[in-house]
Motif scaffolding. Structure first.
Motif, PDB file in Angstrom:
ATOM      1  N   MET A   1     -90.577  35.700 -26.373  1.00  0.00           N
ATOM      2  CA  MET A   1     -90.775  34.992 -25.128  1.00  0.00           C
ATOM      3  C   MET A   1     -91.963  35.602 -24.405  1.00  0.00           C
ATOM      4  SD  MET A   1     -88.357  34.377 -21.719  1.00  0.00           S
ATOM      5  CE  MET A   1     -86.947  35.126 -22.345  1.00  0.00           C
ATOM      6  N   GLU A   2     -92.758  34.742 -23.780  1.00  0.00           N
ATOM      7  CA  GLU A   2     -93.875  35.251 -23.007  1.00  0.00           C
ATOM      8  C   GLU A   2     -93.362  35.953 -21.750  1.00  0.00           C
ATOM      9  OE1 GLU A   2     -95.811  32.026 -20.339  1.00  0.00           O
ATOM     10  OE2 GLU A   2     -95.232  31.062 -22.215  1.00  0.00           O
ATOM     11  N   LYS A   3     -94.231  36.743 -21.144  1.00  0.00           N
ATOM     12  CA  LYS A   3     -93.836  37.494 -19.955  1.00  0.00           C
ATOM     13  C   LYS A   3     -93.646  36.546 -18.786  1.00  0.00           C
ATOM     14  CE  LYS A   3     -94.897  41.440 -17.204  1.00  0.00           C
ATOM     15  NZ  LYS A   3     -95.746  41.709 -16.125  1.00  0.00           N
ATOM     16  N   LEU A   4     -92.483  36.649 -18.166  1.00  0.00           N
ATOM     17  CA  LEU A   4     -92.181  35.862 -16.976  1.00  0.00           C
ATOM     18  C   LEU A   4     -91.992  36.845 -15.834  1.00  0.00           C
ATOM     19  CD1 LEU A   4     -89.632  33.357 -18.570  1.00  0.00           C
ATOM     20  CD2 LEU A   4     -92.066  33.015 -18.174  1.00  0.00           C
ATOM     21  N   ASP A   5     -93.013  37.015 -15.019  1.00  0.00           N
ATOM     22  CA  ASP A   5     -92.971  38.067 -14.009  1.00  0.00           C
ATOM     23  C   ASP A   5     -92.328  37.652 -12.689  1.00  0.00           C
ATOM     24  OD1 ASP A   5     -95.019  36.399 -13.217  1.00  0.00           O
ATOM     25  OD2 ASP A   5     -96.529  37.969 -13.073  1.00  0.00           O
ATOM     26  N   ARG A   6     -91.895  36.412 -12.582  1.00  0.00           N
ATOM     27  CA  ARG A   6     -91.225  35.969 -11.360  1.00  0.00           C
ATOM     28  C   ARG A   6     -89.708  35.971 -11.500  1.00  0.00           C
ATOM     29  NH1 ARG A   6     -94.472  33.084  -7.639  1.00  0.00           N
ATOM     30  NH2 ARG A   6     -96.647  33.083  -8.284  1.00  0.00           N
ATOM     31  N   ILE A   7     -89.211  36.176 -12.700  1.00  0.00           N
ATOM     32  CA  ILE A   7     -87.773  36.183 -12.957  1.00  0.00           C
ATOM     33  C   ILE A   7     -87.295  37.625 -13.044  1.00  0.00           C
ATOM     34  CG2 ILE A   7     -85.936  35.479 -14.548  1.00  0.00           C
ATOM     35  CD1 ILE A   7     -87.404  33.092 -13.297  1.00  0.00           C
ATOM     36  N   GLN A   8     -86.191  37.900 -12.374  1.00  0.00           N
ATOM     37  CA  GLN A   8     -85.615  39.247 -12.368  1.00  0.00           C
ATOM     38  C   GLN A   8     -84.160  39.158 -12.802  1.00  0.00           C
ATOM     39  OE1 GLN A   8     -85.338  40.880  -8.420  1.00  0.00           O
ATOM     40  NE2 GLN A   8     -84.928  42.937  -9.157  1.00  0.00           N
ATOM     41  N   ILE A   9     -83.761  40.094 -13.647  1.00  0.00           N
ATOM     42  CA  ILE A   9     -82.357  40.207 -14.040  1.00  0.00           C
ATOM     43  C   ILE A   9     -81.920  41.631 -13.746  1.00  0.00           C
ATOM     44  CG2 ILE A   9     -80.705  40.081 -15.944  1.00  0.00           C
ATOM     45  CD1 ILE A   9     -82.648  38.069 -17.269  1.00  0.00           C
ATOM     46  N   ASN A  10     -80.980  41.746 -12.825  1.00  0.00           N
ATOM     47  CA  ASN A  10     -80.492  43.046 -12.378  1.00  0.00           C
ATOM     48  C   ASN A  10     -78.991  42.918 -12.161  1.00  0.00           C
ATOM     49  OD1 ASN A  10     -79.677  45.264 -10.812  1.00  0.00           O
ATOM     50  ND2 ASN A  10     -81.630  45.400  -9.764  1.00  0.00           N
ATOM     51  N   PRO A  11     -78.184  43.735 -12.849  1.00  0.00           N
ATOM     52  CA  PRO A  11     -76.733  43.618 -12.711  1.00  0.00           C
ATOM     53  C   PRO A  11     -76.238  43.801 -11.274  1.00  0.00           C
ATOM     54  CG  PRO A  11     -77.327  45.394 -14.229  1.00  0.00           C
ATOM     55  CD  PRO A  11     -78.590  44.769 -13.768  1.00  0.00           C
ATOM     56  N   LYS A  12     -77.060  44.381 -10.413  1.00  0.00           N
ATOM     57  CA  LYS A  12     -76.651  44.598  -9.026  1.00  0.00           C
ATOM     58  C   LYS A  12     -77.009  43.423  -8.115  1.00  0.00           C
ATOM     59  CE  LYS A  12     -76.992  49.591  -9.412  1.00  0.00           C
ATOM     60  NZ  LYS A  12     -77.605  50.808  -8.896  1.00  0.00           N
ATOM     61  N   ASP A  42     -88.812  19.148  -3.102  1.00  0.00           N
ATOM     62  CA  ASP A  42     -87.496  19.205  -2.453  1.00  0.00           C
ATOM     63  C   ASP A  42     -86.924  20.614  -2.526  1.00  0.00           C
ATOM     64  OD1 ASP A  42     -87.525  16.447  -1.911  1.00  0.00           O
ATOM     65  OD2 ASP A  42     -86.384  15.958  -3.730  1.00  0.00           O
ATOM     66  N   VAL A  43     -87.031  21.225  -3.700  1.00  0.00           N
ATOM     67  CA  VAL A  43     -86.495  22.575  -3.886  1.00  0.00           C
ATOM     68  C   VAL A  43     -87.188  23.545  -2.931  1.00  0.00           C
ATOM     69  CG1 VAL A  43     -86.225  24.491  -5.510  1.00  0.00           C
ATOM     70  CG2 VAL A  43     -85.850  22.139  -6.297  1.00  0.00           C
ATOM     71  N   ILE A  44     -88.478  23.413  -2.806  1.00  0.00           N
ATOM     72  CA  ILE A  44     -89.229  24.305  -1.910  1.00  0.00           C
ATOM     73  C   ILE A  44     -88.877  24.034  -0.448  1.00  0.00           C
ATOM     74  CG2 ILE A  44     -91.558  24.892  -1.107  1.00  0.00           C
ATOM     75  CD1 ILE A  44     -92.412  24.493  -4.071  1.00  0.00           C
ATOM     76  N   GLN A  45     -88.582  22.789  -0.123  1.00  0.00           N
ATOM     77  CA  GLN A  45     -88.175  22.481   1.239  1.00  0.00           C
ATOM     78  C   GLN A  45     -86.796  23.099   1.527  1.00  0.00           C
ATOM     79  OE1 GLN A  45     -87.923  18.297   2.150  1.00  0.00           O
ATOM     80  NE2 GLN A  45     -88.196  18.677   4.331  1.00  0.00           N
ATOM     81  N   ILE A  46     -85.914  23.077   0.547  1.00  0.00           N
ATOM     82  CA  ILE A  46     -84.585  23.674   0.711  1.00  0.00           C
ATOM     83  C   ILE A  46     -84.691  25.195   0.770  1.00  0.00           C
ATOM     84  CG2 ILE A  46     -82.335  24.002  -0.416  1.00  0.00           C
ATOM     85  CD1 ILE A  46     -82.781  21.114  -1.597  1.00  0.00           C
ATOM     86  N   TYR A  47     -85.552  25.759  -0.077  1.00  0.00           N
ATOM     87  CA  TYR A  47     -85.759  27.215  -0.140  1.00  0.00           C
ATOM     88  C   TYR A  47     -87.232  27.516   0.126  1.00  0.00           C
ATOM     89  CZ  TYR A  47     -81.167  27.368  -2.340  1.00  0.00           C
ATOM     90  OH  TYR A  47     -79.821  27.252  -2.596  1.00  0.00           O
ATOM     91  N   PRO A  48     -87.644  27.542   1.399  1.00  0.00           N
ATOM     92  CA  PRO A  48     -89.069  27.708   1.715  1.00  0.00           C
ATOM     93  C   PRO A  48     -89.674  29.029   1.257  1.00  0.00           C
ATOM     94  CG  PRO A  48     -87.731  27.587   3.722  1.00  0.00           C
ATOM     95  CD  PRO A  48     -86.824  27.360   2.568  1.00  0.00           C
ATOM     96  N   GLU A  49     -88.842  29.998   0.891  1.00  0.00           N
ATOM     97  CA  GLU A  49     -89.382  31.265   0.396  1.00  0.00           C
ATOM     98  C   GLU A  49     -89.898  31.142  -1.041  1.00  0.00           C
ATOM     99  OE1 GLU A  49     -86.204  30.469   1.228  1.00  0.00           O
ATOM    100  OE2 GLU A  49     -84.852  32.037   0.573  1.00  0.00           O
ATOM    101  N   LEU A  50     -89.610  30.026  -1.688  1.00  0.00           N
ATOM    102  CA  LEU A  50     -90.091  29.800  -3.050  1.00  0.00           C
ATOM    103  C   LEU A  50     -91.477  29.182  -3.046  1.00  0.00           C
ATOM    104  CD1 LEU A  50     -86.942  28.300  -4.823  1.00  0.00           C
ATOM    105  CD2 LEU A  50     -87.760  30.662  -4.867  1.00  0.00           C
ATOM    106  N   GLU A  51     -92.176  29.387  -4.155  1.00  0.00           N
ATOM    107  CA  GLU A  51     -93.464  28.750  -4.395  1.00  0.00           C
ATOM    108  C   GLU A  51     -93.311  27.827  -5.606  1.00  0.00           C
ATOM    109  OE1 GLU A  51     -96.404  31.778  -5.009  1.00  0.00           O
ATOM    110  OE2 GLU A  51     -95.808  32.874  -3.209  1.00  0.00           O
ATOM    111  N   VAL A  52     -94.246  26.919  -5.753  1.00  0.00           N
ATOM    112  CA  VAL A  52     -94.224  26.008  -6.901  1.00  0.00           C
ATOM    113  C   VAL A  52     -94.137  26.809  -8.193  1.00  0.00           C
ATOM    114  CG1 VAL A  52     -95.563  24.305  -8.203  1.00  0.00           C
ATOM    115  CG2 VAL A  52     -95.426  24.142  -5.710  1.00  0.00           C
ATOM    116  N   ALA A  53     -94.896  27.886  -8.288  1.00  0.00           N
ATOM    117  CA  ALA A  53     -94.899  28.709  -9.507  1.00  0.00           C
ATOM    118  C   ALA A  53     -93.516  29.304  -9.795  1.00  0.00           C
ATOM    119  CB  ALA A  53     -95.936  29.818  -9.391  1.00  0.00           C
TER     120      ALA A  53
END
Length: 76
Positions: A1-12, A42-53
């Motif tokens: 899989m290519e590097k996805l630097d916006r996704i985080q997986i943390n058990p906490k 729509d998703v960005i309007q619901i969660y304004p802290e998100l970006e299109v990327a």
């Protein structure tokens, strides 16, 4: 899989579900909104802290995860 630097997986964070880095917004929440017919805007309007990327990377992550799943079938 290519590097996805916006996704985080943390058990906490969110019991280890993949989230957008720096948030508690799970990839699954984003995908469920898109699957229900919502647009990226729509998703960005619901969660304004998100970006299109962020939304695009959530979709890319899901595509990679699904492509790595194999279902064993029996040939008659």
């Amino acid at each position: 899989m290519e590097k996805l630097d916006r996704i985080q997986i943390n058990p906490k964070i969110c019991l280890g579900q993949p989230v957008i880095q720096g948030t508690r917004i799970t990839v699954s929440v984003i995908l469920k909104l898109l699957a229900s017919g919502r647009s990226i805007e729509d998703v960005i309007q619901i969660y304004p802290e998100l970006e299109v990327a962020d939304v695009q990377e959530a979709m890319k992550y899901a595509a990679w995860m699904v492509s790595d799943q194999f279902l064993e079938t029996q040939v008659p």
